[in-house]
Design a protein around this motif. Sequence first.
Motif, mmCIF file in Angstrom:
data_model
loop_
_atom_site.group_PDB
_atom_site.id
_atom_site.type_symbol
_atom_site.label_atom_id
_atom_site.label_comp_id
_atom_site.label_asym_id
_atom_site.label_seq_id
_atom_site.Cartn_x
_atom_site.Cartn_y
_atom_site.Cartn_z
ATOM 1 N N GLY A 1 24.058 6.490 18.435
ATOM 2 C CA GLY A 1 25.522 6.511 18.401
ATOM 3 C C GLY A 1 26.091 7.473 19.425
ATOM 4 N N ALA A 2 25.422 8.620 19.598
ATOM 5 C CA ALA A 2 25.885 9.604 20.576
ATOM 6 C C ALA A 2 25.795 9.060 21.996
ATOM 7 C CB ALA A 2 25.069 10.886 20.448
ATOM 8 N N SER B 1 26.941 17.178 27.025
ATOM 9 C CA SER B 1 26.710 16.784 25.640
ATOM 10 C C SER B 1 25.642 17.671 25.028
ATOM 11 C CB SER B 1 26.262 15.325 25.558
ATOM 12 O OG SER B 1 25.983 14.977 24.229
ATOM 13 N N ARG C 1 25.840 5.843 22.902
ATOM 14 C CA ARG C 1 26.863 4.809 23.054
ATOM 15 C C ARG C 1 28.240 5.438 23.305
ATOM 16 N NH1 ARG C 1 25.871 -0.425 20.801
ATOM 17 N NH2 ARG C 1 23.698 -0.680 20.158
ATOM 18 N N GLN C 2 28.562 6.472 22.514
ATOM 19 C CA GLN C 2 29.867 7.112 22.654
ATOM 20 C C GLN C 2 30.005 7.798 24.002
ATOM 21 O OE1 GLN C 2 32.459 6.800 20.416
ATOM 22 N NE2 GLN C 2 33.584 7.675 22.137
ATOM 23 N N LYS D 1 30.622 5.229 26.625
ATOM 24 C CA LYS D 1 31.995 4.742 26.503
ATOM 25 C C LYS D 1 32.984 5.758 27.072
ATOM 26 C CE LYS D 1 33.023 2.657 22.703
ATOM 27 N NZ LYS D 1 33.365 2.384 21.271
ATOM 28 N N ASP D 2 32.776 7.032 26.734
ATOM 29 C CA ASP D 2 33.677 8.081 27.226
ATOM 30 C C ASP D 2 33.604 8.208 28.743
ATOM 31 O OD1 ASP D 2 34.411 8.587 24.635
ATOM 32 O OD2 ASP D 2 33.106 10.347 24.397
#
Length: 293
Positions: free
Chosen positions: A66-67, A8, A69-70, A73-74
């Motif tokens: 948000g990053a 990321s 959390r995403q 999730k991913d």
Amino acid sequence: MAQVTLASSLTIRGLDSSRASRTRFSVRARVSTSRRTVLCTAKGGEENEFVKNRTENQKRLASIDGAVRQAQKDLGKTILSNFEGPLKALGIGKKSGRPKTGKNQWEEQREYLLGNTNSVSATEVMELMEKGYIFLDVRPNDEYEAFHPVGAKSVPLYQTIEGASAKQLVRKSLYAMQAVKPVEENPDFIEQAKAFIGDAPGVAVGCSAGGTLQGTTNFPTGQPSRSLISIHKILTSNICPEAVHLKGGLNSWFREGFAGEGADGDWDDTSGRTPYVAGFTPEQDSDELIQNQ
């Protein structure tokens, strides 16, 4: 066995930072924020107008959250897709069987709780205990033994995974991949709570941070917590006529000067750290909650 690599890239104040690690994603950022209040609903249902615009730093903080959390999730989806067969055989990752409502589990629980429970202060919890209410500490047993409020009963919503069954070993590995304490739901939660409650008029429920039903800028649907989820279980199981939520969690209990006991001899304040909630707990939101709950 398949390996998963997650990379990321985040830009914080013009600084490009990239990290890649196998089956683990971690982002830590410190962004100074100047506090801004937002449009919120005060007690009694009246809407009060506050400054609506967040600062650029707060927007960056929300973006980082948000990053994170995403990414979590991913990562979860990637792990489940690579191990779908074995996990299915072990009963992990099955669908809950709940009817589809367009809302996730927490949103459904929150909707119910908004009409069936109240968040109260530590002082109010003490007053309710004097009237016969039972105070339930729903943290894992090891946390309770370390330090807990005097008079509180231990009924853990989650328990540390101690067993070594195939299913438990897989769960431990999945938690370790995300650097999270390995826990599993306590299958005896309702029975244990029922035993303590007896014919009491009600219960007060607390965990470390407390969570909140109130929506804020960065958390529009509030923040789930062990205490709020426990209250939902207790009320929907009809084992107690009333259950209230300790606002601010045990942090607020000890901050207000109420007594505790345990092996550690003192309370480790977890303000700013929210166990079992993905992402950050911005100071901006904490201040809003303290003022407006």
